[in-house]
Enzyme design. Structure first.
Site, mmCIF file in Angstrom:
data_model
loop_
_atom_site.group_PDB
_atom_site.id
_atom_site.type_symbol
_atom_site.label_atom_id
_atom_site.label_comp_id
_atom_site.label_asym_id
_atom_site.label_seq_id
_atom_site.Cartn_x
_atom_site.Cartn_y
_atom_site.Cartn_z
ATOM 1 N N HIS A 74 29.883 30.579 28.020
ATOM 2 C CA HIS A 74 29.363 31.725 27.258
ATOM 3 C C HIS A 74 29.045 31.332 25.817
ATOM 4 O O HIS A 74 29.209 32.129 24.893
ATOM 5 C CB HIS A 74 30.360 32.893 27.252
ATOM 6 C CG HIS A 74 30.623 33.479 28.605
ATOM 7 N ND1 HIS A 74 29.947 34.552 29.105
ATOM 8 C CD2 HIS A 74 31.499 33.122 29.569
ATOM 9 C CE1 HIS A 74 30.395 34.845 30.322
ATOM 10 N NE2 HIS A 74 31.334 33.983 30.636
ATOM 11 N N ASN A 148 31.355 40.914 32.971
ATOM 12 C CA ASN A 148 30.079 40.248 33.285
ATOM 13 C C ASN A 148 29.088 41.279 33.812
ATOM 14 O O ASN A 148 29.466 42.419 34.080
ATOM 15 C CB ASN A 148 30.298 39.189 34.373
ATOM 16 C CG ASN A 148 30.791 37.861 33.806
ATOM 17 O OD1 ASN A 148 30.757 37.621 32.599
ATOM 18 N ND2 ASN A 148 31.243 36.998 34.683
ATOM 19 N N HIS A 339 39.774 38.559 24.366
ATOM 20 C CA HIS A 339 40.938 38.101 25.130
ATOM 21 C C HIS A 339 41.297 39.179 26.147
ATOM 22 O O HIS A 339 41.534 40.335 25.776
ATOM 23 C CB HIS A 339 42.095 37.872 24.139
ATOM 24 C CG HIS A 339 43.334 37.306 24.756
ATOM 25 N ND1 HIS A 339 43.375 36.811 26.037
ATOM 26 C CD2 HIS A 339 44.584 37.150 24.248
ATOM 27 C CE1 HIS A 339 44.603 36.374 26.286
ATOM 28 N NE2 HIS A 339 45.355 36.573 25.223
ATOM 29 N N TYR A 362 42.225 32.673 27.226
ATOM 30 C CA TYR A 362 41.418 33.143 26.086
ATOM 31 C C TYR A 362 42.117 32.894 24.758
ATOM 32 O O TYR A 362 41.500 32.425 23.797
ATOM 33 C CB TYR A 362 41.031 34.621 26.265
ATOM 34 C CG TYR A 362 39.972 34.774 27.341
ATOM 35 C CD1 TYR A 362 40.292 34.597 28.683
ATOM 36 C CD2 TYR A 362 38.655 35.038 27.033
ATOM 37 C CE1 TYR A 362 39.330 34.686 29.676
ATOM 38 C CE2 TYR A 362 37.681 35.136 28.020
ATOM 39 C CZ TYR A 362 38.026 34.962 29.336
ATOM 40 O OH TYR A 362 37.070 35.045 30.325
HETATM 41 FE FE1 HDE Z 1 35.796 33.826 30.916
HETATM 42 N N1 HDE Z 1 36.166 32.543 29.389
HETATM 43 N N2 HDE Z 1 37.073 32.815 32.069
HETATM 44 N N3 HDE Z 1 35.326 35.012 32.491
HETATM 45 N N4 HDE Z 1 34.496 34.840 29.789
HETATM 46 C C1 HDE Z 1 35.590 32.583 28.181
HETATM 47 O O1 HDE Z 1 36.732 32.388 26.166
HETATM 48 C C2 HDE Z 1 37.970 31.898 31.658
HETATM 49 C C3 HDE Z 1 35.863 34.942 33.738
HETATM 50 C C4 HDE Z 1 33.847 35.988 30.115
HETATM 51 O O2 HDE Z 1 31.406 36.784 24.322
HETATM 52 C C5 HDE Z 1 36.206 31.616 27.218
HETATM 53 O O3 HDE Z 1 36.357 32.785 23.982
HETATM 54 C C6 HDE Z 1 38.810 31.474 32.740
HETATM 55 C C7 HDE Z 1 35.546 36.122 34.505
HETATM 56 C C8 HDE Z 1 33.005 36.404 29.027
HETATM 57 O O4 HDE Z 1 33.043 35.618 23.454
HETATM 58 C C9 HDE Z 1 37.342 30.970 28.031
HETATM 59 C C10 HDE Z 1 38.378 32.172 33.832
HETATM 60 C C11 HDE Z 1 34.780 36.892 33.674
HETATM 61 C C12 HDE Z 1 33.212 35.460 28.027
HETATM 62 C C13 HDE Z 1 37.190 31.661 29.363
HETATM 63 C C14 HDE Z 1 37.301 33.017 33.403
HETATM 64 C C15 HDE Z 1 34.657 36.183 32.432
HETATM 65 C C16 HDE Z 1 34.150 34.506 28.527
HETATM 66 C C17 HDE Z 1 35.243 30.669 26.554
HETATM 67 C C18 HDE Z 1 38.893 32.096 35.240
HETATM 68 C C19 HDE Z 1 34.130 38.245 33.977
HETATM 69 C C20 HDE Z 1 32.529 35.412 26.681
HETATM 70 C C21 HDE Z 1 35.242 31.045 25.091
HETATM 71 C C22 HDE Z 1 40.273 32.329 35.355
HETATM 72 C C23 HDE Z 1 35.070 39.275 34.276
HETATM 73 C C24 HDE Z 1 33.247 36.252 25.674
HETATM 74 C C25 HDE Z 1 36.146 32.162 24.980
HETATM 75 C C26 HDE Z 1 32.510 36.213 24.373
HETATM 76 C C27 HDE Z 1 34.617 33.418 27.800
HETATM 77 C C28 HDE Z 1 38.025 31.395 30.369
HETATM 78 C C29 HDE Z 1 36.588 33.836 34.299
HETATM 79 C C30 HDE Z 1 33.891 36.723 31.344
HETATM 80 C C31 HDE Z 1 37.354 29.489 28.095
HETATM 81 C C32 HDE Z 1 39.907 30.452 32.648
HETATM 82 C C33 HDE Z 1 36.007 36.446 35.928
HETATM 83 C C34 HDE Z 1 32.101 37.616 28.987
HETATM 84 O O5 HDE Z 1 38.572 31.235 27.500
#
Ligand code: HDE
Length: 706
Positions: A74, A148, A339, A362
């Site tokens: 993202h 999402n 987060h 997060y």
């Molecule tokens: Fe994320 N995800 N994610 N994700 N995600 C990040 O956090 C993560 C997942 C989502 O505009 C990171 O600050 C793991 C699902 C959005 O700043 C990180 C897993 C969904 C955004 C991270 C998921 C999301 C992130 C990267 C699986 C939809 C952007 C930078 C367990 C429900 C937020 C950050 C923004 C961002 C980890 C799965 C949505 C690395 C480990 C499911 C919208 O922390």
């Protein structure tokens, strides 16, 4: 506006951090005024630079440290402020979260939309999931709904997230391709991990190509839990529905827009807000009582499954409006830190193993990305609720905690801060028992029924797009084994789907296939069939190109522009040269842009106005001809009046056109020979109606090459 408006309070917080750069004097970071910043201090005009030039050193040092790590996923996003307002207090029965239940409270929000796979500088219009992350600055603390634009995810357990992300990101040996899923490693992963299939179906669908962030649905994805004042829990899925409906680009358009305007979605959001056309979404919830947890054929804790709306309807809760662009991209959109564990009383987690991993990830990522533990003090992240605790020090401590006590229990600080006894977050009480095992529940094992449900729920056009998308992606895959593996998986989803994709790739269609029609289709999943999503009664913020040249019908254009802008559309006049265009019958009009500078793919519709002399010029202009042909090929509404009709034939358009002043509509081509002040209202109405419907899906464009 309600009396109780915390938006003002958030605004004050942000104002306090603002620095006006368009007034005052230039200074160093220490506030010392400087009278020159173009020449470094040196020994003689041609001599070496002197170390004592603290201004030059500070300026360069700061520059050298401007970058922070981009988000690991993202990375590319766009954000905006706004507010959320519940419609009524009907959710109070289910949740103690006041921002969801106090109708006279406007809760300020910051929303960041994003693509997932691409780097920070990648194009907007790639085939990808879009992030839809909302920070609610509630009076009970910050609540983040980090969702999402798909309701399901690619994997079931967070421990697989690094594998999935490594597979979809550019390949590690050569960092190719940027922001694209069409490569071997992703499809290798997919062919071996059937749990990805449901989200992959969404990824191959039009949902992955949003026309605008303002025209996307949002989903919390996981099953969360609402908890009421008595501690009773209810399972909940969160949904955002856009007021403008859900609309998409064509894949061919996306690829061209990536070159013509890589900032297409970001610019669209910014421009709409600047123009006062504030995007709006309705928040809805699907509620499932705890005792109905096992009433479904899938597991509520499995993030690769959605709850069909036919089983549990979405209940509208409130609306969110985005009404202000940030002042500074880095300070706000880049530094915002979401987060999943930022919850407030009344909202809690479930044991969804993906969510559990996110609750770890997060906070962890913000520590590296924002350089230490004090990122919650950055203005965009600061809660409106009071923050008071014994945490101290660390990089970037901006607050000045007073007093000598930084621990509990204490007498020196009179025991303060005191433990709260009301409005506190209490973790939901759930009995937990089990053996320590590394095993997924058997209830997570069905990977095919819901992809089939999605496929069955598509209209013919949407289905075609899915087949084409699979064929495009797999055509880019080099390994025959991987392609065969994917086709075999698709065959488990739906035999016809697998056959259609295989035929496009010149591969042998699979033999025996999965039985078709495993489940009843759900119209809520089709953006062309769902009444909520297929909004066709507005042209607000649609962009309409008018192709003109010297000699054009100025009165006709003015009449048309007035009628379309009254309906909320944006009209741009494009011509071979910039500046003033002289009318064939007198008058003049300004061209907004040169035809050569822009592209048909950046507009929703096109009009060719009257003007015999203008047509002389445009009929020989390849840009003009290509512009109209491309709009036609992309199934966009096309209007032409008077002599403008001539350009249609040049563009290879075979639709029936008017030979008198009557308005003719054929295959989304609206024509009349009338012009100037006789341009009939019917023409504008028919054209606006076609624009409101976005595309003319039944137009045959196979022979048009543009
Ligand atoms: Fe994320 N995800 N994610 N994700 N995600 C990040 O956090 C993560 C997942 C989502 O505009 C990171 O600050 C793991 C699902 C959005 O700043 C990180 C897993 C969904 C955004 C991270 C998921 C999301 C992130 C990267 C699986 C939809 C952007 C930078 C367990 C429900 C937020 C950050 C923004 C961002 C980890 C799965 C949505 C690395 C480990 C499911 C919208 O922390």
């Amino acid at each position: 506006m309600p009396a109780n408006d915390p938006s003002d309070a958030k605004q004050h917080q942000l104002d306090d951090a603002r620095v006006e750069r368009d007034s005052g004097f230039l200074t160093t970071q220490q506030g010392v005024r400087v009278d020159h910043t173009d020449n470094s201090l040196r020994a003689g005009p041609r001599g070496p630079t002197l170390l004592e030039d603290f201004h030059a050193r500070e300026k360069l040092t700061h520059f050298d440290h401007e970058r922070i790590p981009e988000r690991v996923v993202h990375a590319r996003g766009a954000g905006a402020y706004g507010y959320f307002e519940p419609y009524d207090d009907s959710l109070a029965e289910y949740t103690a979260a006041r921002f969801l239940t106090e109708p006279d409270t406007r809760t300020p929000v910051f929303v960041r939309f994003s693509t997932v796979a691409g780097s920070r500088g990648s194009a907007d219009t790639v085939r990808d999931v879009r992030g839809f992350a909302t920070k609610f600055y509630t009076a009970q603390g910050n609540y983040d709904l980090v969702g999402n634009n798909f309701p399901v995810f690619f994997i079931q357990d967070g421990i697989k997230f690094p594998d999935f992300v490594h597979a979809v990101k550019p390949e590690p040996h050569n960092e190719i391709p940027q922001a694209a899923s069409a490569h071997d490693t992703l499809w290798d992963f997919v062919s071996l991990q059937p749990e990805t299939l449901h989200a992959i179906m969404w990824l191959m669908s039009d949902r992955a190509l949003p026309r605008s962030y303002r025209m996307m649905q949002g989903f919390g994805v996981h099953t969360f839990r609402l908890v009421n004042a008595e501690g009773v829990g209810t399972f909940v899925k969160f949904h955002w529905k856009p007021k403008l409906g859900v609309h998409s680009l064509l894949w061919e358009e996306c690829q061209r827009i990536s070159g013509a305007d890589p900032d297409f979605n970001r610019r669209d959001l910014w421009n709409a807000i600047e123009a006062g056309e504030f995007p709006e979404w309705e928040l809805g919830v699907q509620l499932v009582p705890e005792d109905k947890e096992f009433d479904f054929e899938f597991d509520l804790l499995d993030a690769t499954k959605l709850i069909p709306e036919d089983l549990v309807p979405v209940r509208p809760v409130g609306k969110m409006v985005l009404d202000r662009n940030p002042d500074n991209f880095f300070a706000e959109t880049e530094q915002v830190a979401f987060h999943t564990a930022n919850v407030v009383p009344g909202i809690d987690f479930t044991n969804d193993p993906l969510l559990q991993a996110r609750n770890f990830s997060y906070l962890d990522t913000q520590l590296i990305r924002l350089g230490g533990p004090n990122f919650a003090q950055i203005p965009v992240n600061r809660p409106l609720a009071d923050v008071r605790n014994h945490q101290q020090d660390g990089y970037g401590q901006h607050r000045i905690p007073k007093g000598r006590v930084a621990y509990r229990e204490n007498t020196l600080g009179a025991g303060c801060p005191a433990l709260a006894n009301e409005d506190v977050f209490e973790h939901y009480t759930q009995s937990v028992e089990g053996e320590r095992i590394r095993r997924r529940s058997d209830t997570f094992k069905d990977h095919y029924t819901q992809p089939n449900l999605f496929w069955q729920s598509m209209t013919e056009v949407e289905g075609e797009h899915i087949v084409d998308a699979f064929a495009f992606e797999l055509d880019k895959v080099e390994s025959a084994e991987i392609k065969e593996g994917v086709i075999a998986r698709l065959n488990m989803v739906d035999g016809q789907l697998a056959i259609r994709v295989a035929l496009q790739l010149g591969m042998a269609p699979p033999g025996s296939s999965a039985p078709a029609g495993l489940v009843d289709p759900s119209s809520a999943l089709s953006q062309l069939e769902s009444e909520d999503l297929h909004v066709t009664d507005t042209i607000v913020t649609r962009t309409i190109a008018v192709i003109a040249a010297d000699g054009v019908d100025v009165r006709g254009i003015e009449n048309l522009r007035e009628a379309l802008t009254e309906r909320g559309a944006t009209v741009e006049i494009l011509a071979p040269t910039a500046g003033k265009l002289h009318g064939g019958q007198g008058g003049s009009i300004d061209a907004d842009r040169r035809l050569q500078t822009t592209a048909s793919v950046l507009y929703d519709a096109v009009v060719v106005p009257c003007g015999p002399d203008a047509m002389e010029v445009l009929s020989d202009n390849g840009f003009a001809i290509h512009f109209v042909a491309e709009a036609y090929r992309h199934k966009k509404p096309i209007g032409a009046f008077g002599a403008g009709i001539k350009l249609l034939a040049k563009a290879g358009i075979t639709a029936k056109v008017a030979d008198d002043a009557d308005v003719v509509t054929d295959a989304g081509v609206i024509t009349t020979t009338a012009a100037e002040d006789t341009l009939p209202d019917d023409f504008v109405t028919a054209f606006a109606d076609a624009v409101a419907h976005h595309r003319v899906w039944d137009r045959d464009t196979t022979s048009i090459s543009a």
